[in-house]
Design a protein around this motif. Structure first.
Motif, mmCIF file in Angstrom:
data_model
loop_
_atom_site.group_PDB
_atom_site.id
_atom_site.type_symbol
_atom_site.label_atom_id
_atom_site.label_comp_id
_atom_site.label_asym_id
_atom_site.label_seq_id
_atom_site.Cartn_x
_atom_site.Cartn_y
_atom_site.Cartn_z
ATOM 1 N N VAL A 92 0.888 -1.155 0.000
ATOM 2 C CA VAL A 92 0.000 0.000 0.000
ATOM 3 C C VAL A 92 0.927 1.206 0.000
ATOM 4 O O VAL A 92 1.708 1.392 0.937
ATOM 5 N N VAL A 94 1.026 5.317 -0.465
ATOM 6 C CA VAL A 94 0.303 6.587 -0.545
ATOM 7 C C VAL A 94 1.367 7.663 -0.716
ATOM 8 O O VAL A 94 2.190 7.879 0.169
ATOM 9 N N LYS A 131 -2.339 5.087 -3.898
ATOM 10 C CA LYS A 131 -3.273 6.207 -3.766
ATOM 11 C C LYS A 131 -2.528 7.511 -3.518
ATOM 12 O O LYS A 131 -1.421 7.515 -2.980
ATOM 13 N N PRO A 133 -2.460 11.111 -1.384
ATOM 14 C CA PRO A 133 -2.865 11.406 -0.001
ATOM 15 C C PRO A 133 -4.344 11.788 0.120
ATOM 16 O O PRO A 133 -5.011 11.386 1.077
ATOM 17 N N GLN A 135 -6.854 10.750 -1.782
ATOM 18 C CA GLN A 135 -7.644 9.521 -1.906
ATOM 19 C C GLN A 135 -7.564 8.699 -0.627
ATOM 20 O O GLN A 135 -8.556 8.138 -0.179
ATOM 21 N N TRP A 136 -6.384 8.613 -0.038
ATOM 22 C CA TRP A 136 -6.182 7.839 1.188
ATOM 23 C C TRP A 136 -6.962 8.451 2.337
ATOM 24 O O TRP A 136 -7.521 7.740 3.157
ATOM 25 N N GLU A 137 -6.990 9.777 2.394
ATOM 26 C CA GLU A 137 -7.727 10.460 3.456
ATOM 27 C C GLU A 137 -9.218 10.129 3.392
ATOM 28 O O GLU A 137 -9.856 9.946 4.418
ATOM 29 N N GLN A 140 -9.357 4.644 3.475
ATOM 30 C CA GLN A 140 -8.171 3.892 3.882
ATOM 31 C C GLN A 140 -8.419 2.387 3.862
ATOM 32 O O GLN A 140 -7.712 1.619 4.508
ATOM 33 N N VAL A 142 -8.198 -1.297 2.852
ATOM 34 C CA VAL A 142 -7.258 -2.213 2.204
ATOM 35 C C VAL A 142 -7.960 -3.566 2.174
ATOM 36 O O VAL A 142 -8.086 -4.224 3.201
#
Length: 158
Positions: A92, A94, A131, A133, A135-137, A140, A142
């Motif tokens: 993963v 980011v 991703k 940042p 998109q990750w925010e 999250q 997985v």
């Protein structure tokens, strides 16, 4: 519980303002160490000197993408390979670099390129979540990897 983190099935490392802490799935600090990182950097490291492929993947992805979050997961134990193998991984990544690379395919190609020697050698399978940042925010998640279907049976028994 750390703000912004959900409970995880395994302990992980989080680095914030130069200090790394091992956090249990309930959010308790288990261990602490100095880490050369940047604000809001979070890195989960599942490697040591005894796992050179994992360490190589972690180092190459860190060097290539300067991730704000990096998770290198050795999933070999889920497959019919000898104990302590390093053949199946999920990463993963980011990174702000992905703000300019919109296509998931292009992001995967960048990661595959960074890990080309591992993919030509010991790594049999690589699952990638890449991703930005932003998109990750927002998400999250997985997804869990599927169970092994048995492979071709060419490897020795565990």
């Amino acid at each position: 519980m750390l703000r912004g983190f959900t409970a995880l099935p395994r302990p992980f490392l989080v680095s914030h303002l130069g200090t790394t802490k091992t956090i249990s799935r309930t959010g308790a600090v288990v261990n602490s160490a100095v880490f050369r990182g940047t604000k809001n950097t979070s890195v989960r490291i599942m490697s040591s000197a005894s796992f050179p492929v994992t360490e190589s993947i972690r180092q190459k992805l860190t060097d290539a993408f300067q991730p704000v979050f990096l998770d290198v997961i050795n999933e070999s134990h889920m497959h019919k390979v000898p104990k302590n193998s390093e053949t199946h991984f999920k990463v993963v990544v980011v990174s702000p670099q992905f703000d300019d690379v919109k296509s998931p395919l292009q992001r995967h190609r960048l990661i595959n390129s960074a890990l080309s020697s591992e993919l030509e050698g010991p790594v049999h399978a690589l699952s990638i979540i890449a991703k930005s940042p932003g998109q990750w925010e927002k998400d999250q998640t997985v997804p869990a990897s599927p169970n092994c279907k048995g492979g071709d049976g060419s490897l020795p028994k565990k």
